[in-house]
Design a protein around this motif. Structure first.
Motif, PDB file in Angstrom:
ATOM      1  N   CYS A  61       0.838  -1.196   0.000  1.00  0.00           N
ATOM      2  CA  CYS A  61       0.000   0.000   0.000  1.00  0.00           C
ATOM      3  C   CYS A  61       0.876   1.250   0.000  1.00  0.00           C
ATOM      4  CB  CYS A  61      -0.943   0.017   1.194  1.00  0.00           C
ATOM      5  SG  CYS A  61      -0.170   0.330   2.789  1.00  0.00           S
ATOM      6  N   LEU A  62       0.337   2.315  -0.539  1.00  0.00           N
ATOM      7  CA  LEU A  62       0.978   3.619  -0.487  1.00  0.00           C
ATOM      8  C   LEU A  62       0.608   4.244   0.846  1.00  0.00           C
ATOM      9  CD1 LEU A  62       2.601   5.757  -2.067  1.00  0.00           C
ATOM     10  CD2 LEU A  62       0.413   6.627  -2.920  1.00  0.00           C
ATOM     11  N   LYS A  63       1.604   4.765   1.564  1.00  0.00           N
ATOM     12  CA  LYS A  63       1.376   5.283   2.910  1.00  0.00           C
ATOM     13  C   LYS A  63       1.661   6.780   2.969  1.00  0.00           C
ATOM     14  CE  LYS A  63       2.766   0.932   4.978  1.00  0.00           C
ATOM     15  NZ  LYS A  63       3.742   0.257   5.824  1.00  0.00           N
ATOM     16  N   TYR A  64       0.966   7.434   3.891  1.00  0.00           N
ATOM     17  CA  TYR A  64       1.281   8.832   4.165  1.00  0.00           C
ATOM     18  C   TYR A  64       2.727   8.905   4.642  1.00  0.00           C
ATOM     19  CZ  TYR A  64      -3.674   9.820   3.803  1.00  0.00           C
ATOM     20  OH  TYR A  64      -4.970   9.954   3.338  1.00  0.00           O
ATOM     21  N   GLY A  65       3.464   9.856   4.113  1.00  0.00           N
ATOM     22  CA  GLY A  65       4.885   9.990   4.423  1.00  0.00           C
ATOM     23  C   GLY A  65       5.781   9.304   3.415  1.00  0.00           C
ATOM     24  N   ASP A  66       5.219   8.436   2.556  1.00  0.00           N
ATOM     25  CA  ASP A  66       6.024   7.778   1.525  1.00  0.00           C
ATOM     26  C   ASP A  66       6.504   8.801   0.501  1.00  0.00           C
ATOM     27  OD1 ASP A  66       5.725   5.274   2.616  1.00  0.00           O
ATOM     28  OD2 ASP A  66       4.411   4.493   1.035  1.00  0.00           O
ATOM     29  N   ILE A  67       7.656   8.535  -0.037  1.00  0.00           N
ATOM     30  CA  ILE A  67       8.164   9.309  -1.175  1.00  0.00           C
ATOM     31  C   ILE A  67       7.989   8.430  -2.400  1.00  0.00           C
ATOM     32  CG2 ILE A  67      10.189  10.350  -2.237  1.00  0.00           C
ATOM     33  CD1 ILE A  67      11.142  11.072   0.593  1.00  0.00           C
ATOM     34  N   MET A  68       7.346   8.971  -3.408  1.00  0.00           N
ATOM     35  CA  MET A  68       7.040   8.173  -4.592  1.00  0.00           C
ATOM     36  C   MET A  68       7.365   8.934  -5.870  1.00  0.00           C
ATOM     37  SD  MET A  68       3.039   8.452  -5.294  1.00  0.00           S
ATOM     38  CE  MET A  68       2.214  10.021  -5.429  1.00  0.00           C
ATOM     39  N   TYR A  69       7.360   8.201  -6.948  1.00  0.00           N
ATOM     40  CA  TYR A  69       7.497   8.735  -8.296  1.00  0.00           C
ATOM     41  C   TYR A  69       6.181   8.467  -9.006  1.00  0.00           C
ATOM     42  CZ  TYR A  69      12.526   8.550  -7.394  1.00  0.00           C
ATOM     43  OH  TYR A  69      13.775   8.712  -6.863  1.00  0.00           O
ATOM     44  N   LEU A  70       5.769   9.376  -9.875  1.00  0.00           N
ATOM     45  CA  LEU A  70       4.606   9.155 -10.721  1.00  0.00           C
ATOM     46  C   LEU A  70       5.081   9.096 -12.169  1.00  0.00           C
ATOM     47  CD1 LEU A  70       1.890  11.477  -9.158  1.00  0.00           C
ATOM     48  CD2 LEU A  70       1.870   8.984  -9.296  1.00  0.00           C
ATOM     49  N   GLN A  71       4.914   7.933 -12.771  1.00  0.00           N
ATOM     50  CA  GLN A  71       5.326   7.741 -14.155  1.00  0.00           C
ATOM     51  C   GLN A  71       4.091   7.793 -15.033  1.00  0.00           C
ATOM     52  OE1 GLN A  71       7.430   4.101 -14.972  1.00  0.00           O
ATOM     53  NE2 GLN A  71       8.105   4.822 -16.957  1.00  0.00           N
ATOM     54  N   ASN A  72       4.158   8.572 -16.096  1.00  0.00           N
ATOM     55  CA  ASN A  72       3.031   8.680 -17.004  1.00  0.00           C
ATOM     56  C   ASN A  72       2.922   7.405 -17.828  1.00  0.00           C
ATOM     57  OD1 ASN A  72       1.822   9.934 -19.833  1.00  0.00           O
ATOM     58  ND2 ASN A  72       0.923  10.726 -17.958  1.00  0.00           N
ATOM     59  N   ASN A  73       1.696   6.948 -18.031  1.00  0.00           N
ATOM     60  CA  ASN A  73       1.471   5.677 -18.718  1.00  0.00           C
ATOM     61  C   ASN A  73       1.369   5.814 -20.238  1.00  0.00           C
ATOM     62  OD1 ASN A  73       1.145   2.840 -18.409  1.00  0.00           O
ATOM     63  ND2 ASN A  73      -1.014   3.067 -18.928  1.00  0.00           N
ATOM     64  N   TYR A  74       1.584   7.016 -20.758  1.00  0.00           N
ATOM     65  CA  TYR A  74       1.503   7.212 -22.202  1.00  0.00           C
ATOM     66  C   TYR A  74       2.700   6.608 -22.934  1.00  0.00           C
ATOM     67  CZ  TYR A  74       1.509   9.539 -26.727  1.00  0.00           C
ATOM     68  OH  TYR A  74       1.554   9.798 -28.061  1.00  0.00           O
ATOM     69  N   MET A  75       3.883   6.764 -22.331  1.00  0.00           N
ATOM     70  CA  MET A  75       5.092   6.272 -22.983  1.00  0.00           C
ATOM     71  C   MET A  75       6.150   5.990 -21.927  1.00  0.00           C
ATOM     72  SD  MET A  75       6.466   9.916 -24.555  1.00  0.00           S
ATOM     73  CE  MET A  75       7.964   9.296 -25.263  1.00  0.00           C
ATOM     74  N   ASP A  76       7.129   5.173 -22.264  1.00  0.00           N
ATOM     75  CA  ASP A  76       8.237   4.911 -21.352  1.00  0.00           C
ATOM     76  C   ASP A  76       9.019   6.207 -21.111  1.00  0.00           C
ATOM     77  OD1 ASP A  76       7.609   2.209 -21.234  1.00  0.00           O
ATOM     78  OD2 ASP A  76       9.097   1.626 -22.741  1.00  0.00           O
ATOM     79  N   ARG A  78       8.864   8.753 -18.903  1.00  0.00           N
ATOM     80  CA  ARG A  78       8.234  10.036 -18.605  1.00  0.00           C
ATOM     81  C   ARG A  78       7.701  10.012 -17.177  1.00  0.00           C
ATOM     82  NH1 ARG A  78      10.712  11.754 -21.947  1.00  0.00           N
ATOM     83  NH2 ARG A  78      10.195  12.983 -23.760  1.00  0.00           N
ATOM     84  N   TRP A  79       8.332  10.827 -16.314  1.00  0.00           N
ATOM     85  CA  TRP A  79       7.930  10.942 -14.916  1.00  0.00           C
ATOM     86  C   TRP A  79       7.480  12.369 -14.637  1.00  0.00           C
ATOM     87  CZ3 TRP A  79      12.192   8.327 -16.604  1.00  0.00           C
ATOM     88  CH2 TRP A  79      12.302   6.970 -16.242  1.00  0.00           C
ATOM     89  N   LEU A  80       6.588  12.510 -13.658  1.00  0.00           N
ATOM     90  CA  LEU A  80       6.146  13.818 -13.226  1.00  0.00           C
ATOM     91  C   LEU A  80       7.270  14.492 -12.454  1.00  0.00           C
ATOM     92  CD1 LEU A  80       3.540  15.587 -13.228  1.00  0.00           C
ATOM     93  CD2 LEU A  80       3.127  14.709 -10.920  1.00  0.00           C
ATOM     94  N   SER A  81       7.585  15.716 -12.816  1.00  0.00           N
ATOM     95  CA  SER A  81       8.680  16.468 -12.201  1.00  0.00           C
ATOM     96  C   SER A  81       8.170  17.862 -11.847  1.00  0.00           C
ATOM     97  CB  SER A  81       9.850  16.567 -13.181  1.00  0.00           C
ATOM     98  OG  SER A  81      10.904  17.334 -12.656  1.00  0.00           O
ATOM     99  N   GLY A  82       8.359  18.269 -10.600  1.00  0.00           N
ATOM    100  CA  GLY A  82       7.863  19.559 -10.146  1.00  0.00           C
ATOM    101  C   GLY A  82       8.971  20.528  -9.807  1.00  0.00           C
ATOM    102  N   SER A  83       8.585  21.711  -9.385  1.00  0.00           N
ATOM    103  CA  SER A  83       9.535  22.768  -8.991  1.00  0.00           C
ATOM    104  C   SER A  83      10.504  23.112 -10.117  1.00  0.00           C
ATOM    105  CB  SER A  83      10.308  22.355  -7.731  1.00  0.00           C
ATOM    106  OG  SER A  83       9.431  22.101  -6.661  1.00  0.00           O
ATOM    107  N   ARG A  84      10.006  23.113 -11.340  1.00  0.00           N
ATOM    108  CA  ARG A  84      10.856  23.426 -12.486  1.00  0.00           C
ATOM    109  C   ARG A  84      10.727  24.902 -12.831  1.00  0.00           C
ATOM    110  NH1 ARG A  84      13.231  18.261 -13.820  1.00  0.00           N
ATOM    111  NH2 ARG A  84      14.566  19.534 -15.095  1.00  0.00           N
ATOM    112  N   THR A  85      11.594  25.404 -13.630  1.00  0.00           N
ATOM    113  CA  THR A  85      11.738  26.801 -14.074  1.00  0.00           C
ATOM    114  C   THR A  85      12.253  27.680 -12.944  1.00  0.00           C
ATOM    115  OG1 THR A  85       9.486  27.600 -13.632  1.00  0.00           O
ATOM    116  CG2 THR A  85       9.887  26.568 -15.781  1.00  0.00           C
ATOM    117  N   SER A  86      12.541  28.916 -13.246  1.00  0.00           N
ATOM    118  CA  SER A  86      13.168  29.823 -12.278  1.00  0.00           C
ATOM    119  C   SER A  86      12.289  30.107 -11.071  1.00  0.00           C
ATOM    120  CB  SER A  86      13.565  31.140 -12.949  1.00  0.00           C
ATOM    121  OG  SER A  86      12.422  31.777 -13.472  1.00  0.00           O
ATOM    122  N   GLY A  87      10.971  30.029 -11.196  1.00  0.00           N
ATOM    123  CA  GLY A  87      10.079  30.266 -10.063  1.00  0.00           C
ATOM    124  C   GLY A  87       9.735  29.000  -9.293  1.00  0.00           C
ATOM    125  N   ASN A  88      10.287  27.875  -9.705  1.00  0.00           N
ATOM    126  CA  ASN A  88      10.026  26.582  -9.071  1.00  0.00           C
ATOM    127  C   ASN A  88       8.537  26.250  -9.018  1.00  0.00           C
ATOM    128  OD1 ASN A  88      12.605  27.802  -7.364  1.00  0.00           O
ATOM    129  ND2 ASN A  88      12.842  25.707  -8.078  1.00  0.00           N
TER     130      ASN A  88
END
Length: 149
Positions: A61-76, A78-88
């Motif tokens: 099970c996924l638990k509160y406090g876990d650190i995870m990756y989210l991979q998009n199912n459209y293609m190999d 490709r992961w969700l990545s945040g805090s990008r660009t100069s303003g994060n």
């Protein structure tokens, strides 16, 4: 805020844009773009393949406090990545394994902390009141990017 909005990744010609769209609004979104709305929960980035049998925590099970990756199912690769660009503030889907910069310098932008509350903004995983509890269907969760407080 409004109905009919789903998170969709791997959009545009570079497969990097992340948007919220009405998945049901057209046959294109429902059929051709259907897998851009699907996300694979991962405990590690893996090797880029979307195969779900290669995750070391498969079936747990996924638990509160876990650190995870989210991979998009459209293609190999490709992961969700945040805090990008100069303003994060930007969120994208990128290939976490494509370069040493993405694997090392930007590594934590691909990690997401599962939260039961926003807390005080700190990335410390021990400050969630439900830490260690499994998420259940119907639970509301927050995703905090692990790049910065």
């Amino acid at each position: 805020y409004m109905d009919n909005r789903w998170l969709s990744g791997s959009r545009t010609s570079g497969n990097e844009e992340v948007v919220t769209r009405d998945h049901l609004r057209s046959s294109y979104e429902r059929n051709t773009a259907a897998t851009t709305y699907k996300w694979i929960v991962r405990s590690t980035p893996g090797n880029g393949s979307r195969r779900v049998d290669n995750d070391p925590k498969k079936g747990n099970c996924l638990k509160y406090g876990d650190i995870m990756y989210l991979q998009n199912n459209y293609m190999d690769n490709r992961w969700l990545s945040g805090s990008r660009t100069s303003g994060n503030e930007e969120v994208v889907t990128r290939d976490h394994l494509r370069s040493s910069y993405e694997r090392n310098t930007a590594a934590t932008t691909y990690k997401w902390i599962v939260r039961s509350t926003p807390g005080n903004g700190s990335r410390r995983v021990d400050n969630d009141p439900k830490k260690g509890n499994c998420l259940k269907y119907g639970d509301i969760m927050y995703l905090q990017n692990n790049y910065m407080d």
